[in-house]
Design an enzyme around this catalytic site. Structure first.
Site, PDB file in Angstrom:
ATOM      1  N   ALA A 111      -7.304  17.707  32.666  1.00  0.00           N
ATOM      2  CA  ALA A 111      -8.401  17.238  31.814  1.00  0.00           C
ATOM      3  C   ALA A 111      -9.750  17.566  32.446  1.00  0.00           C
ATOM      4  CB  ALA A 111      -8.278  15.727  31.594  1.00  0.00           C
ATOM      5  N   ASP A 127      -7.901   3.545  46.965  1.00  0.00           N
ATOM      6  CA  ASP A 127      -9.073   2.939  47.617  1.00  0.00           C
ATOM      7  C   ASP A 127      -9.579   3.727  48.823  1.00  0.00           C
ATOM      8  OD1 ASP A 127      -9.783   0.746  46.170  1.00  0.00           O
ATOM      9  OD2 ASP A 127      -8.390  -0.618  47.194  1.00  0.00           O
ATOM     10  N   ASP A 149       0.606   2.143  42.655  1.00  0.00           N
ATOM     11  CA  ASP A 149       0.616   0.724  43.055  1.00  0.00           C
ATOM     12  C   ASP A 149      -0.209  -0.206  42.157  1.00  0.00           C
ATOM     13  OD1 ASP A 149       2.098   1.642  45.207  1.00  0.00           O
ATOM     14  OD2 ASP A 149       0.380   1.714  46.563  1.00  0.00           O
ATOM     15  N   ALA A 176      14.741 -10.048  35.641  1.00  0.00           N
ATOM     16  CA  ALA A 176      15.236 -10.423  36.977  1.00  0.00           C
ATOM     17  C   ALA A 176      15.364 -11.937  37.121  1.00  0.00           C
ATOM     18  CB  ALA A 176      14.290  -9.873  38.042  1.00  0.00           C
TER      19      ALA A 176
HETATM   20  P1  ATP Z   1      -2.726   5.324  48.264  1.00  0.00           P
HETATM   21  O1  ATP Z   1      -3.063   3.921  48.635  1.00  0.00           O
HETATM   22  O2  ATP Z   1      -2.191   5.433  46.892  1.00  0.00           O
HETATM   23  O3  ATP Z   1      -1.864   6.039  49.233  1.00  0.00           O
HETATM   24  P2  ATP Z   1      -5.369   6.009  49.198  1.00  0.00           P
HETATM   25  O4  ATP Z   1      -6.424   6.902  48.663  1.00  0.00           O
HETATM   26  O5  ATP Z   1      -5.767   4.561  49.398  1.00  0.00           O
HETATM   27  O6  ATP Z   1      -4.117   6.166  48.246  1.00  0.00           O
HETATM   28  P3  ATP Z   1      -5.436   6.466  52.057  1.00  0.00           P
HETATM   29  O7  ATP Z   1      -4.463   7.107  52.968  1.00  0.00           O
HETATM   30  O8  ATP Z   1      -5.876   5.079  52.370  1.00  0.00           O
HETATM   31  O9  ATP Z   1      -4.829   6.591  50.584  1.00  0.00           O
HETATM   32  O10 ATP Z   1      -6.771   7.384  52.027  1.00  0.00           O
HETATM   33  C1  ATP Z   1      -6.702   8.758  51.741  1.00  0.00           C
HETATM   34  C2  ATP Z   1      -7.669   9.501  52.636  1.00  0.00           C
HETATM   35  O11 ATP Z   1      -9.002   9.056  52.352  1.00  0.00           O
HETATM   36  C3  ATP Z   1      -7.485   9.255  54.120  1.00  0.00           C
HETATM   37  O12 ATP Z   1      -6.495  10.080  54.691  1.00  0.00           O
HETATM   38  C4  ATP Z   1      -8.856   9.584  54.675  1.00  0.00           C
HETATM   39  O13 ATP Z   1      -9.025  10.972  54.860  1.00  0.00           O
HETATM   40  C5  ATP Z   1      -9.784   9.107  53.558  1.00  0.00           C
HETATM   41  N1  ATP Z   1     -10.281   7.758  53.889  1.00  0.00           N
HETATM   42  C6  ATP Z   1      -9.555   6.621  53.933  1.00  0.00           C
HETATM   43  N2  ATP Z   1     -10.329   5.584  54.352  1.00  0.00           N
HETATM   44  C7  ATP Z   1     -11.558   6.089  54.589  1.00  0.00           C
HETATM   45  C8  ATP Z   1     -12.783   5.520  55.048  1.00  0.00           C
HETATM   46  N3  ATP Z   1     -12.904   4.218  55.346  1.00  0.00           N
HETATM   47  N4  ATP Z   1     -13.845   6.341  55.173  1.00  0.00           N
HETATM   48  C9  ATP Z   1     -13.744   7.663  54.867  1.00  0.00           C
HETATM   49  N5  ATP Z   1     -12.609   8.240  54.427  1.00  0.00           N
HETATM   50  C10 ATP Z   1     -11.520   7.488  54.284  1.00  0.00           C
END
Ligand code: ATP
Length: 322
Positions: free
Chosen positions: A22, A103, A127, A186
């Site tokens: 998209a 996040d 999630d 459940a």
């Molecule tokens: P999911 O929870 O579904 O796995 P997510 O985006 O929360 O997804 P994370 O592993 O927490 O997954 O974050 C993905 C990437 O974002 C990290 O590997 C890192 O490179 C970057 N990242 C995470 N936290 C920070 C932060 N506080 N500041 C800058 N970059 C970040």
């Protein structure tokens, strides 16, 4: 803005591909050039970009996973890592980035926006644990997978009068466990957000249904209750067998929950959110997260979005453990 980037980051989720599609099509219609960044922020630092055309995304609307690959990168979180990532974007004329992830990925998007590269986040995680939005892309597909797996488990549990503990994903969040427990009828659900007690919430629930004539029992546990050194579903099953005399088993559904063809709901929301993200960048607006609120697509400032909180649906919880 003439050129944008797009990446998928964190855990993959079914529906990331339709979101990429998209965004690419919306950008193309607006006359923008789009670069896909492979492997999220890791690829941004390592200069792993490829220009994306409508032809590239013509066949991905029904594919699970992410054709842009995904990764986690600690190095990106350092000042050096971000400087490298921004320089690689600038060298291609990229003026804004669509970040599809959770996040953590939004924190990265916030940091890039603060350093002058506007980013818009799109919630992509199975999630459903992102506070600012009622819905995250991938949640519905994952729920349908869990419901399908539990239906299979039900057949065998029914045939042998067994208790079956099923651990589902969700990290620290119980949304997948709660909604799949309702959908699966459940006997009980264990969530990290709500204190639970083995005697009250497992044994008493089994005995209550036994008194009504039921002979097999499905207990759904969020991984936040039973993984990573906590009492495992296998240990809970053993305790249940000892206390009730009912044969009790456990299964950890694991990564099967992440894959699969995205459902219609995921594809449609992905299409809406991916398009909205590009429209924001096109209007020169960055540092936003796209969200779904009361079925409407909206957007929030990333700083505000990351400060929001979301509580578990206690009415839904009462339908199972009530
Ligand atoms: P999911 O929870 O579904 O796995 P997510 O985006 O929360 O997804 P994370 O592993 O927490 O997954 O974050 C993905 C990437 O974002 C990290 O590997 C890192 O490179 C970057 N990242 C995470 N936290 C920070 C932060 N506080 N500041 C800058 N970059 C970040």
């Amino acid at each position: 803005m003439k050129t944008i980037g797009i990446l998928t980051s964190g855990g993959d989720s079914p529906g990331m591909n339709p979101a990429v599609r998209a965004a690419v099509l919306a950008a193309h219609s607006a006359g923008l050039t789009v670069f896909g960044v492979n492997r999220g922020y890791a690829g941004m630092m390592e200069n792993d970009f490829a220009e994306l055309s409508p032809a590239y995304v013509a066949d991905i609307v029904n594919r699970g996973g992410t054709v842009l690959y995904s990764a986690r990168s600690k190095e990106f979180c350092t000042e050096d890592g971000m400087t490298k990532a921004i320089a690689n974007c600038r060298s291609r004329g990229i003026e804004g980035v669509v970040v599809i992830g959770g996040d953590g990925s939004f924190r990265g998007a916030r940091d890039l926006s603060e350093r002058g590269l506007p980013c818009v986040g799109v919630p992509g995680t199975i999630d459903n644990d992102i506070a600012c939005t009622d819905y995250t892309i991938g949640y519905d597909t994952c729920l349908n997978t869990i419901a399908d797996m539990v239906d299979r488990i039900r057949d065998t549990s029914y045939s042998h009068d067994r208790v079956m503990f099923v651990e589902v994903m969700g990290r620290g969040a119980g949304w997948l466990a709660l909604t799949s427990a309702v959908a699966s009828g459940a006997t009980a659900v264990l969530l990290p957000e709500i204190e639970w007690d083995f005697d009250r919430d497992v044994l008493a629930a089994i005995r209550r249904e036994q008194a009504q004539g039921k002979r097999y029992f499905i207990i759904i546990a969020a991984e936040g209750c039973t993984a990573d050194g906590k009492e495992s579903v296998d240990e809970l099953a053993k305790r249940t067998q000892a206390a009730t005399g009912l044969e009790s088993r456990s299964v950890v559904l694991g990564h099967v929950q992440r894959g699969g063809i995205p459902t219609v709901r995921d594809r449609v929301i992905a299409a809406q959110m991916g398009t909205r993200a590009v429209q924001l960048l096109q209007d020169g607006i960055g540092n936003r997260v796209v969200a779904l609120k009361a079925e409407a697509v909206v957007d929030y400032d990333i700083f505000q979005a990351l400060k929001m909180s979301k509580s578990i649906d206690t009415k839904l919880y009462a339908l199972v453990n009530g």
